[in-house]
Scaffold this motif. Structure first.
Motif, PDB file in Angstrom:
ATOM      1  N   ALA A  67       9.882  47.740   2.709  1.00 26.68           N
ATOM      2  CA  ALA A  67       9.064  46.539   2.890  1.00 26.68           C
ATOM      3  C   ALA A  67       7.735  46.864   3.552  1.00 26.68           C
ATOM      4  CB  ALA A  67       9.839  45.512   3.707  1.00 26.68           C
TER       5      ALA A  67
ATOM      6  N   VAL B  14       9.815  41.081  -4.877  1.00 24.93           N
ATOM      7  CA  VAL B  14       8.693  41.737  -5.569  1.00 24.93           C
ATOM      8  C   VAL B  14       9.220  42.885  -6.429  1.00 24.93           C
ATOM      9  CG1 VAL B  14       6.582  43.079  -5.232  1.00 24.93           C
ATOM     10  CG2 VAL B  14       7.000  41.079  -3.836  1.00 24.93           C
ATOM     11  N   GLY B  15      10.158  43.657  -5.846  1.00 28.64           N
ATOM     12  CA  GLY B  15      10.735  44.790  -6.574  1.00 28.64           C
ATOM     13  C   GLY B  15      11.471  44.350  -7.820  1.00 28.64           C
TER      14      GLY B  15
ATOM     15  N   PHE C  18      11.482  39.597   0.806  1.00 26.56           N
ATOM     16  CA  PHE C  18      10.225  39.553   0.049  1.00 26.56           C
ATOM     17  C   PHE C  18      10.059  40.820  -0.773  1.00 26.56           C
ATOM     18  CE2 PHE C  18       5.613  40.456  -0.070  1.00 26.56           C
ATOM     19  CZ  PHE C  18       5.229  39.369  -0.846  1.00 26.56           C
ATOM     20  N   PHE C  19      10.356  41.969  -0.111  1.00 27.18           N
ATOM     21  CA  PHE C  19      10.252  43.267  -0.790  1.00 27.18           C
ATOM     22  C   PHE C  19      11.168  43.319  -2.001  1.00 27.18           C
ATOM     23  CE2 PHE C  19      12.409  47.481  -0.957  1.00 27.18           C
ATOM     24  CZ  PHE C  19      11.379  48.183  -1.550  1.00 27.18           C
ATOM     25  N   MET C  20      12.411  42.837  -1.811  1.00 25.26           N
ATOM     26  CA  MET C  20      13.384  42.887  -2.904  1.00 25.26           C
ATOM     27  C   MET C  20      12.943  42.004  -4.067  1.00 25.26           C
ATOM     28  SD  MET C  20      15.733  44.983  -2.687  1.00 25.26           S
ATOM     29  CE  MET C  20      16.733  45.995  -1.658  1.00 25.26           C
TER      30      MET C  20
ATOM     31  N   ILE D 198      12.361  51.224  -6.507  1.00 25.08           N
ATOM     32  CA  ILE D 198      11.782  49.879  -6.548  1.00 25.08           C
ATOM     33  C   ILE D 198      10.270  49.959  -6.325  1.00 25.08           C
ATOM     34  CG2 ILE D 198      11.717  47.652  -5.367  1.00 25.08           C
ATOM     35  CD1 ILE D 198      14.666  47.897  -4.886  1.00 25.08           C
TER      36      ILE D 198
ATOM     37  N   CYS E 204       8.505  51.103  -9.370  1.00 24.64           N
ATOM     38  CA  CYS E 204       8.312  50.021 -10.356  1.00 24.64           C
ATOM     39  C   CYS E 204       7.132  49.147  -9.966  1.00 24.64           C
ATOM     40  CB  CYS E 204       9.565  49.167 -10.474  1.00 24.64           C
ATOM     41  SG  CYS E 204      10.911  50.009 -11.258  1.00 24.64           S
ATOM     42  N   VAL E 205       7.047  48.801  -8.672  1.00 27.75           N
ATOM     43  CA  VAL E 205       5.930  47.973  -8.210  1.00 27.75           C
ATOM     44  C   VAL E 205       4.618  48.700  -8.481  1.00 27.75           C
ATOM     45  CG1 VAL E 205       4.865  46.917  -6.182  1.00 27.75           C
ATOM     46  CG2 VAL E 205       7.332  46.857  -6.445  1.00 27.75           C
TER      47      VAL E 205
ATOM     48  N   SER F 207       9.129  43.294 -10.526  1.00 27.48           N
ATOM     49  CA  SER F 207       8.522  44.447 -11.209  1.00 27.48           C
ATOM     50  C   SER F 207       9.504  45.103 -12.161  1.00 27.48           C
ATOM     51  CB  SER F 207       8.061  45.488 -10.200  1.00 27.48           C
ATOM     52  OG  SER F 207       7.254  44.901  -9.243  1.00 27.48           O
ATOM     53  N   ILE F 208      10.760  45.265 -11.684  1.00 29.47           N
ATOM     54  CA  ILE F 208      11.759  45.919 -12.540  1.00 29.47           C
ATOM     55  C   ILE F 208      11.977  45.104 -13.808  1.00 29.47           C
ATOM     56  CG2 ILE F 208      14.205  46.533 -12.715  1.00 29.47           C
ATOM     57  CD1 ILE F 208      14.099  47.251  -9.751  1.00 29.47           C
TER      58      ILE F 208
ATOM     59  N   TRP G 122      12.209  53.027 -24.178  1.00 24.45           N
ATOM     60  CA  TRP G 122      13.277  53.062 -23.166  1.00 24.45           C
ATOM     61  C   TRP G 122      13.406  54.439 -22.537  1.00 24.45           C
ATOM     62  CZ3 TRP G 122      15.277  50.505 -19.684  1.00 24.45           C
ATOM     63  CH2 TRP G 122      15.636  49.179 -19.857  1.00 24.45           C
TER      64      TRP G 122
ATOM     65  N   LEU H 183       5.204  48.372   1.176  1.00 22.76           N
ATOM     66  CA  LEU H 183       4.876  47.605  -0.033  1.00 22.76           C
ATOM     67  C   LEU H 183       3.371  47.435  -0.210  1.00 22.76           C
ATOM     68  CD1 LEU H 183       6.182  46.126  -2.359  1.00 22.76           C
ATOM     69  CD2 LEU H 183       6.216  44.069  -0.997  1.00 22.76           C
TER      70      LEU H 183
ATOM     71  N   LYS I  35      12.719  38.149  11.060  1.00 21.55           N
ATOM     72  CA  LYS I  35      11.487  38.682  10.470  1.00 21.55           C
ATOM     73  C   LYS I  35      11.792  39.856   9.547  1.00 21.55           C
ATOM     74  CE  LYS I  35       7.725  37.543  13.588  1.00 21.55           C
ATOM     75  NZ  LYS I  35       7.001  38.015  14.770  1.00 21.55           N
ATOM     76  N   ILE I  36      12.688  40.752  10.020  1.00 18.79           N
ATOM     77  CA  ILE I  36      13.065  41.899   9.190  1.00 18.79           C
ATOM     78  C   ILE I  36      13.694  41.418   7.897  1.00 18.79           C
ATOM     79  CG2 ILE I  36      14.717  43.802   9.030  1.00 18.79           C
ATOM     80  CD1 ILE I  36      14.155  44.473  11.881  1.00 18.79           C
TER      81      ILE I  36
ATOM     82  N   ALA J 111      11.108  40.052   5.520  1.00 17.87           N
ATOM     83  CA  ALA J 111      10.320  41.129   4.910  1.00 17.87           C
ATOM     84  C   ALA J 111      11.125  41.845   3.834  1.00 17.87           C
ATOM     85  CB  ALA J 111       9.870  42.115   5.983  1.00 17.87           C
ATOM     86  N   VAL J 112      12.413  42.130   4.154  1.00 17.03           N
ATOM     87  CA  VAL J 112      13.249  42.822   3.167  1.00 17.03           C
ATOM     88  C   VAL J 112      13.475  41.942   1.944  1.00 17.03           C
ATOM     89  CG1 VAL J 112      15.546  43.762   2.744  1.00 17.03           C
ATOM     90  CG2 VAL J 112      14.361  44.332   4.832  1.00 17.03           C
TER      91      VAL J 112
ATOM     92  N   HIS K 147      13.775  47.931   5.359  1.00 21.86           N
ATOM     93  CA  HIS K 147      12.588  47.301   5.929  1.00 21.86           C
ATOM     94  C   HIS K 147      11.551  48.351   6.290  1.00 21.86           C
ATOM     95  CE1 HIS K 147      10.380  45.605   9.507  1.00 21.86           C
ATOM     96  NE2 HIS K 147      10.056  44.784   8.543  1.00 21.86           N
TER      97      HIS K 147
ATOM     98  N   TYR L 118       9.903  42.999 -15.192  1.00 20.92           N
ATOM     99  CA  TYR L 118       8.710  43.068 -16.047  1.00 20.92           C
ATOM    100  C   TYR L 118       8.756  44.345 -16.881  1.00 20.92           C
ATOM    101  CZ  TYR L 118       3.834  43.386 -17.471  1.00 20.92           C
ATOM    102  OH  TYR L 118       2.697  43.496 -18.214  1.00 20.92           O
ATOM    103  N   ILE L 119       9.062  45.482 -16.217  1.00 19.45           N
ATOM    104  CA  ILE L 119       9.100  46.759 -16.938  1.00 19.45           C
ATOM    105  C   ILE L 119      10.191  46.754 -17.993  1.00 19.45           C
ATOM    106  CG2 ILE L 119       9.657  49.207 -16.659  1.00 19.45           C
ATOM    107  CD1 ILE L 119       8.120  49.172 -14.085  1.00 19.45           C
ATOM    108  N   ALA L 120      11.378  46.246 -17.608  1.00 15.67           N
ATOM    109  CA  ALA L 120      12.506  46.295 -18.549  1.00 15.67           C
ATOM    110  C   ALA L 120      12.261  45.392 -19.753  1.00 15.67           C
ATOM    111  CB  ALA L 120      13.791  45.896 -17.840  1.00 15.67           C
TER     112      ALA L 120
ATOM    113  N   VAL M 118       3.715  48.491 -12.215  1.00 17.77           N
ATOM    114  CA  VAL M 118       3.266  47.171 -12.663  1.00 17.77           C
ATOM    115  C   VAL M 118       1.866  46.876 -12.121  1.00 17.77           C
ATOM    116  CG1 VAL M 118       3.726  44.711 -12.516  1.00 17.77           C
ATOM    117  CG2 VAL M 118       5.581  46.284 -12.970  1.00 17.77           C
TER     118      VAL M 118
END
Lengths: 150, 262
Positions: free
Chosen positions: B53, A18-19, A14-16, B157, B160-161, A22-23, B195, B56, A7-8, A11-12, B49, A25-27, B164
């Protein structure tokens, strides 16, 4: 225990994801990072004044963005500014095209406007000879005021 | 008797210097332990985590509402000037340069910083850290390093989220509710954000992450050296201090970094 560990990890993970989304998209969107590498070639142009122009400024032809200003250097011999233009590879520039420094709106950023010419196309490293320097509104107004006073 | 004010001032300054020095040595030791092997991945994942996480959802909700309120405020101000086309640029710059890293750091201080500080303070209070020392387990490596790495990975991270989500929150208010054209919203934003701004955002997020986790861990770790903190009351006291000190330091660092880069 193994179940909790998975589970951990989910979750990690999924977090990575999403992160990273986002990164990127910004870049890519905000930072104009060119992932696919829009290839460009460099030509230069001499201006008597490039006041207000910064590297990274847009180059427009017919109102469409065709490149960016690569760098601006000062030429001490001629007392001019040499602006290096990175033009998109698929956009040819005529050798008698005119490069003029314009302002977007009244308070907007400076950009370079390319007016097309005719004849041969410029090769990378060559120079646009016809240029118009940036217009300084204050200078124009003061010229007008002080010349009419005489 | 006449020297009392001087004695008091001197005592306070010596105390402050001692604490700053201890915190500095703590940071250097932690950094040294981070860069030297052995490296262990699983405790770091556990901290990612906990810090990342599980924050988030909170970050997404905060980012959404902050983006929406920034767009609302700027829309109202820009309508008066008749330049609604600048909405995207304003929202983008504000989120990327300031609010993204700053509010992410504040949310993480509240959610993770306080609990990390309390956790370490209780370990110290119950002599668990001394027990680790007795068993020749390096408490820095075992307790501090995973939290440091976790925070320094997670906060940029999450920032950034935040940015966005905020941008799309602003899009919802600006374009969907108030009818600004999506082209001018996104076009203006993509042209305005350079940048340099993104670099500033990342530097800020990293700096805030370091400050947040540094203050939280050092306050808990040196609980026993604070002569006024005893038992559970001491834990609550250092946790409050950690939240206050790290929030204020983040605001201070925000101004310093902005003034250096701009």
């Amino acid at each position: 225990m193994a179940d909790k560990q998975t589970k951990i990890e989910i979750a990690v993970g999924f977090f990575m994801i999403v992160g990273l989304a986002s990164i990127s998209y910004i870049a890519i969107q905000l930072g104009d990072l060119q992932v696919l590498g829009q290839k460009s070639y460099i030509i230069n142009a001499r201006f008597t004044s490039s006041s207000g122009l910064r590297s990274g400024a847009f180059i427009e032809a017919a109102g469409v963005r065709v490149g960016t200003v690569d760098s601006i250097v000062f030429d001490p011999e001629e007392y001019q500014s040499i602006v290096y233009l990175a033009i998109d590879e698929d956009v040819p520039i005529h050798e008698d095209a005119v490069a003029s420094i314009r302002t977007a709106g009244i308070i907007g950023d400076k950009f370079i406007k390319i007016t097309p010419g005719g004849g041969e196309y410029l090769q990378p490293g060559e120079e646009i000879f016809e240029t118009e320097p940036s217009i300084n509104l204050e200078e124009l107004i003061s010229k007008y005021i002080f010349e009419t006073e005489k | 008797m006449t020297f009392t004010p001087f004695t008091n001032t001197g005592l306070h300054i010596i105390n402050l210097m001692e604490r700053l020095g201890r915190a500095g040595i703590f940071l250097c030791t932690s950094c040294l332990r981070i860069i030297t092997p052995p490296y262990k991945l699983s405790p770091i994942i556990k901290q990612i985590h906990f810090i990342g996480a599980r924050s988030l959802f909170l970050i997404i909700i905060s980012g959404l509402f902050i983006g929406m309120v920034v767009a609302l405020q700027f829309y109202d101000a820009l309508v008066r000037l008749g330049s609604v086309a600048m909405l995207g640029a304003a929202v983008g710059l504000v989120l990327v340069r300031e609010l993204g890293p700053l509010l992410t750091a504040l949310v993480i201080i509240g959610r993770a910083g306080s609990s990390i500080c309390a956790e370490i303070a209780i370990m110290r209070n119950e002599n668990q850290i001394d027990a680790l020392d007795c068993m020749a387990i390096d408490p820095y490596r075992y307790i501090i390093v995973p939290r440091f790495i976790g925070a320094i990975i997670c906060i940029p991270i999450l920032s950034c989220v935040f940015i966005v989500v905020g941008i799309f929150g602003g899009y919802f208010v600006g374009c969907v509710l108030f009818g600004v054209s999506p082209g001018s919203y996104f076009g203006g934003m993509f042209d305005a954000v350079l940048w340099r701004d993104i670099l500033m955002s990342v530097i800020k997020a990293m700096a805030f992450a370091t400050i947040t986790i540094w203050v939280a861990t050092v306050k808990g770790f040196y609980l026993h050296l604070d002569p006024t903190a005893f038992g559970s009351e001491g834990v609550s006291k250092v946790t409050t201090q950690a939240v206050v000190v790290s929030s204020v330091s983040v605001f201070f660092a925000d101004y310093i970094i902005s003034s250096i880069i701009l």
